[in-house]
Design a protein around this motif. Structure first.
Motif, PDB file in Angstrom:
ATOM      1  N   LEU A  72       6.521 -31.130 -60.556  1.00  0.00           N
ATOM      2  CA  LEU A  72       5.207 -30.787 -60.008  1.00  0.00           C
ATOM      3  C   LEU A  72       5.305 -29.650 -59.009  1.00  0.00           C
ATOM      4  CD1 LEU A  72       2.165 -31.411 -59.361  1.00  0.00           C
ATOM      5  CD2 LEU A  72       3.010 -33.100 -57.724  1.00  0.00           C
ATOM      6  N   ALA A  73       4.485 -28.625 -59.219  1.00  0.00           N
ATOM      7  CA  ALA A  73       4.276 -27.573 -58.214  1.00  0.00           C
ATOM      8  C   ALA A  73       2.875 -27.788 -57.670  1.00  0.00           C
ATOM      9  CB  ALA A  73       4.406 -26.195 -58.839  1.00  0.00           C
ATOM     10  N   LEU A  74       2.754 -27.983 -56.371  1.00  0.00           N
ATOM     11  CA  LEU A  74       1.484 -28.324 -55.731  1.00  0.00           C
ATOM     12  C   LEU A  74       1.064 -27.189 -54.806  1.00  0.00           C
ATOM     13  CD1 LEU A  74      -0.517 -30.770 -55.435  1.00  0.00           C
ATOM     14  CD2 LEU A  74       0.778 -31.362 -53.374  1.00  0.00           C
ATOM     15  N   GLY A  75      -0.151 -26.662 -55.019  1.00  0.00           N
ATOM     16  CA  GLY A  75      -0.602 -25.530 -54.226  1.00  0.00           C
ATOM     17  C   GLY A  75      -1.998 -25.696 -53.675  1.00  0.00           C
ATOM     18  N   SER A  76      -2.178 -25.244 -52.455  1.00  0.00           N
ATOM     19  CA  SER A  76      -3.481 -25.296 -51.801  1.00  0.00           C
ATOM     20  C   SER A  76      -3.574 -24.171 -50.785  1.00  0.00           C
ATOM     21  CB  SER A  76      -3.647 -26.640 -51.069  1.00  0.00           C
ATOM     22  OG  SER A  76      -4.814 -26.635 -50.269  1.00  0.00           O
ATOM     23  N   PRO A  77      -4.781 -23.630 -50.593  1.00  0.00           N
ATOM     24  CA  PRO A  77      -4.948 -22.706 -49.483  1.00  0.00           C
ATOM     25  C   PRO A  77      -4.829 -23.456 -48.157  1.00  0.00           C
ATOM     26  CG  PRO A  77      -7.064 -23.160 -50.522  1.00  0.00           C
ATOM     27  CD  PRO A  77      -6.019 -23.820 -51.351  1.00  0.00           C
ATOM     28  N   THR A  78      -4.563 -22.724 -47.118  1.00  0.00           N
ATOM     29  CA  THR A  78      -4.433 -23.300 -45.785  1.00  0.00           C
ATOM     30  C   THR A  78      -5.805 -23.533 -45.173  1.00  0.00           C
ATOM     31  OG1 THR A  78      -2.288 -22.285 -45.423  1.00  0.00           O
ATOM     32  CG2 THR A  78      -3.543 -22.815 -43.469  1.00  0.00           C
ATOM     33  N   ARG A  79      -6.005 -24.727 -44.676  1.00  0.00           N
ATOM     34  CA  ARG A  79      -7.232 -25.076 -43.953  1.00  0.00           C
ATOM     35  C   ARG A  79      -6.810 -25.658 -42.606  1.00  0.00           C
ATOM     36  NH1 ARG A  79      -8.906 -22.293 -47.328  1.00  0.00           N
ATOM     37  NH2 ARG A  79     -10.489 -22.727 -48.897  1.00  0.00           N
ATOM     38  N   PHE A  80      -6.867 -24.823 -41.570  1.00  0.00           N
ATOM     39  CA  PHE A  80      -6.487 -25.237 -40.224  1.00  0.00           C
ATOM     40  C   PHE A  80      -5.087 -25.850 -40.197  1.00  0.00           C
ATOM     41  CE2 PHE A  80     -11.152 -25.446 -40.401  1.00  0.00           C
ATOM     42  CZ  PHE A  80     -11.439 -24.507 -39.422  1.00  0.00           C
ATOM     43  N   GLY A  81      -4.156 -25.208 -40.899  1.00  0.00           N
ATOM     44  CA  GLY A  81      -2.767 -25.643 -40.908  1.00  0.00           C
ATOM     45  C   GLY A  81      -2.493 -26.845 -41.787  1.00  0.00           C
ATOM     46  N   ASN A  82      -3.392 -27.129 -42.706  1.00  0.00           N
ATOM     47  CA  ASN A  82      -3.234 -28.278 -43.585  1.00  0.00           C
ATOM     48  C   ASN A  82      -3.766 -27.912 -44.958  1.00  0.00           C
ATOM     49  OD1 ASN A  82      -2.860 -30.936 -44.511  1.00  0.00           O
ATOM     50  ND2 ASN A  82      -3.543 -31.788 -42.562  1.00  0.00           N
ATOM     51  N   MET A  83      -3.533 -28.781 -45.945  1.00  0.00           N
ATOM     52  CA  MET A  83      -4.064 -28.532 -47.285  1.00  0.00           C
ATOM     53  C   MET A  83      -5.574 -28.694 -47.287  1.00  0.00           C
ATOM     54  SD  MET A  83      -3.008 -31.957 -49.423  1.00  0.00           S
ATOM     55  CE  MET A  83      -1.670 -32.568 -48.402  1.00  0.00           C
ATOM     56  N   ALA A  84      -6.226 -28.091 -48.260  1.00  0.00           N
ATOM     57  CA  ALA A  84      -7.676 -28.180 -48.406  1.00  0.00           C
ATOM     58  C   ALA A  84      -8.085 -29.614 -48.729  1.00  0.00           C
ATOM     59  CB  ALA A  84      -8.150 -27.233 -49.502  1.00  0.00           C
ATOM     60  N   ALA A  85      -9.298 -29.976 -48.329  1.00  0.00           N
ATOM     61  CA  ALA A  85      -9.815 -31.340 -48.513  1.00  0.00           C
ATOM     62  C   ALA A  85      -9.808 -31.757 -49.979  1.00  0.00           C
ATOM     63  CB  ALA A  85     -11.223 -31.448 -47.938  1.00  0.00           C
ATOM     64  N   ALA A  86     -10.086 -30.840 -50.881  1.00  0.00           N
ATOM     65  CA  ALA A  86     -10.138 -31.189 -52.305  1.00  0.00           C
ATOM     66  C   ALA A  86      -8.784 -31.692 -52.809  1.00  0.00           C
ATOM     67  CB  ALA A  86     -10.596 -29.986 -53.124  1.00  0.00           C
ATOM     68  N   MET A  87      -7.704 -31.042 -52.377  1.00  0.00           N
ATOM     69  CA  MET A  87      -6.378 -31.481 -52.793  1.00  0.00           C
ATOM     70  C   MET A  87      -6.020 -32.806 -52.135  1.00  0.00           C
ATOM     71  SD  MET A  87      -3.850 -30.959 -54.766  1.00  0.00           S
ATOM     72  CE  MET A  87      -3.975 -29.251 -55.293  1.00  0.00           C
ATOM     73  N   LYS A  88      -6.329 -32.940 -50.845  1.00  0.00           N
ATOM     74  CA  LYS A  88      -6.052 -34.189 -50.126  1.00  0.00           C
ATOM     75  C   LYS A  88      -6.828 -35.340 -50.750  1.00  0.00           C
ATOM     76  CE  LYS A  88      -4.509 -36.411 -46.337  1.00  0.00           C
ATOM     77  NZ  LYS A  88      -4.868 -37.781 -46.601  1.00  0.00           N
ATOM     78  N   TYR A  89      -8.079 -35.100 -51.112  1.00  0.00           N
ATOM     79  CA  TYR A  89      -8.918 -36.123 -51.742  1.00  0.00           C
ATOM     80  C   TYR A  89      -8.285 -36.611 -53.048  1.00  0.00           C
ATOM     81  CZ  TYR A  89     -13.094 -38.350 -53.676  1.00  0.00           C
ATOM     82  OH  TYR A  89     -13.980 -39.243 -54.222  1.00  0.00           O
ATOM     83  N   PHE A  90      -7.802 -35.664 -53.858  1.00  0.00           N
ATOM     84  CA  PHE A  90      -7.144 -36.052 -55.105  1.00  0.00           C
ATOM     85  C   PHE A  90      -5.896 -36.884 -54.822  1.00  0.00           C
ATOM     86  CE2 PHE A  90      -3.774 -35.355 -58.207  1.00  0.00           C
ATOM     87  CZ  PHE A  90      -4.355 -35.972 -59.307  1.00  0.00           C
ATOM     88  N   LEU A  91      -5.039 -36.401 -53.928  1.00  0.00           N
ATOM     89  CA  LEU A  91      -3.791 -37.107 -53.634  1.00  0.00           C
ATOM     90  C   LEU A  91      -4.055 -38.500 -53.055  1.00  0.00           C
ATOM     91  CD1 LEU A  91      -1.657 -34.185 -52.195  1.00  0.00           C
ATOM     92  CD2 LEU A  91      -1.345 -35.343 -54.393  1.00  0.00           C
ATOM     93  N   ASP A  92      -5.108 -38.616 -52.247  1.00  0.00           N
ATOM     94  CA  ASP A  92      -5.439 -39.919 -51.672  1.00  0.00           C
ATOM     95  C   ASP A  92      -5.812 -40.939 -52.743  1.00  0.00           C
ATOM     96  OD1 ASP A  92      -4.945 -39.075 -49.104  1.00  0.00           O
ATOM     97  OD2 ASP A  92      -7.050 -38.882 -48.535  1.00  0.00           O
ATOM     98  N   GLY A  93      -6.174 -40.479 -53.913  1.00  0.00           N
ATOM     99  CA  GLY A  93      -6.544 -41.375 -55.006  1.00  0.00           C
ATOM    100  C   GLY A  93      -5.410 -41.705 -55.950  1.00  0.00           C
ATOM    101  N   THR A  94      -4.158 -41.401 -55.563  1.00  0.00           N
ATOM    102  CA  THR A  94      -3.035 -41.620 -56.478  1.00  0.00           C
ATOM    103  C   THR A  94      -2.192 -42.839 -56.106  1.00  0.00           C
ATOM    104  OG1 THR A  94      -1.597 -40.099 -55.231  1.00  0.00           O
ATOM    105  CG2 THR A  94      -2.888 -39.157 -57.055  1.00  0.00           C
ATOM    106  N   SER A  95      -2.788 -43.806 -55.416  1.00  0.00           N
ATOM    107  CA  SER A  95      -2.003 -44.985 -55.023  1.00  0.00           C
ATOM    108  C   SER A  95      -1.551 -45.788 -56.239  1.00  0.00           C
ATOM    109  CB  SER A  95      -2.783 -45.869 -54.051  1.00  0.00           C
ATOM    110  OG  SER A  95      -3.998 -46.302 -54.642  1.00  0.00           O
TER     111      SER A  95
END
Length: 198
Positions: A72-95
């Motif tokens: 896996l190569a995972l990419g996101s633009p920087t949002r205040f020194g963190n990944m964008a909400a859209a990527m975080k939202y997806f990852l949060d759903g991978t439990s």
């Protein structure tokens, strides 16, 4: 063929272009093919949703893409020194995939872009690694044996390739950034081949 998932979120196109370059690096390794996927935007209006199929670009990622991938190569633009909400939202759903160990032992790398040179690229890359480590992935950095890493005057870190797009998002990806993206994709695919052989 080993499928290497190149999963990204991009709003202005720079991260998408890095993803395409990383995919080319993956495709350069015999026995590997890149699977480009993106995530939908997160709406501030709960009733609103993105269309089931993006109007253009890569298809939206499905959980099966994570299960099927050999890396896996995972990419996101920087949002205040963190990944964008859209990527975080997806990852949060991978439990569910985490509980299954779907990504455990697979190689991963990260990449990002920001508008400014000091826009939090390295912290974004590091925070993107955290959920991947929780999934049990093997994180692959970008070694200084890649000569473009020491020569670049724009983006690029040992944590993963990066790009500085400028405040107007018009700065093209530099030759060094291109070389690093290609090298990162190739390195990820080569690691996936080695790990799959064990």
């Amino acid at each position: 063929m080993l499928d290497i998932l190149v999963l990204y979120y991009s709003q202005h196109g720079a991260t998408r272009e890095l993803a395409r370059l990383i995919a080319r690096g993956v495709d350069s390794v015999p026995g590997c093919q890149a699977r480009l996927r993106t995530v939908p935007k997160v709406s501030t209006v709960c009733e609103a949703s993105e269309p089931a199929i993006p109007e253009n670009g890569a298809p939206y990622v499905e959980k099966q893409d994570l299960i099927d991938c050999a890396g896996l190569a995972l990419g996101s633009p920087t949002r205040f020194g963190n990944m964008a909400a859209a990527m975080k939202y997806f990852l949060d759903g991978t439990s569910g995939e985490w509980m299954q160990g779907a990504l455990s032992g697979k190689p991963a790398c990260v990449f990002t872009s920001s508008a400014s040179m000091h826009g939090g690229q390295e912290s974004t890359l590091l925070t993107m690694m955290i959920p991947l480590l929780h999934h049990g992935m093997v994180i692959a950095g970008l070694p200084y044996s890649e000569t473009a890493l020491a020569a670049t005057q724009t983006g690029g870190t040992p944590y993963g390739v990066s790009h500085v797009s400028g405040l107007d998002n018009r700065q093209a990806i530099s030759e060094h950034e291109k070389a690093l993206a290609l090298a990162q994709g190739k390195r990820l695919a080569e690691l996936a081949v080695k790990l799959a052989a064990n």
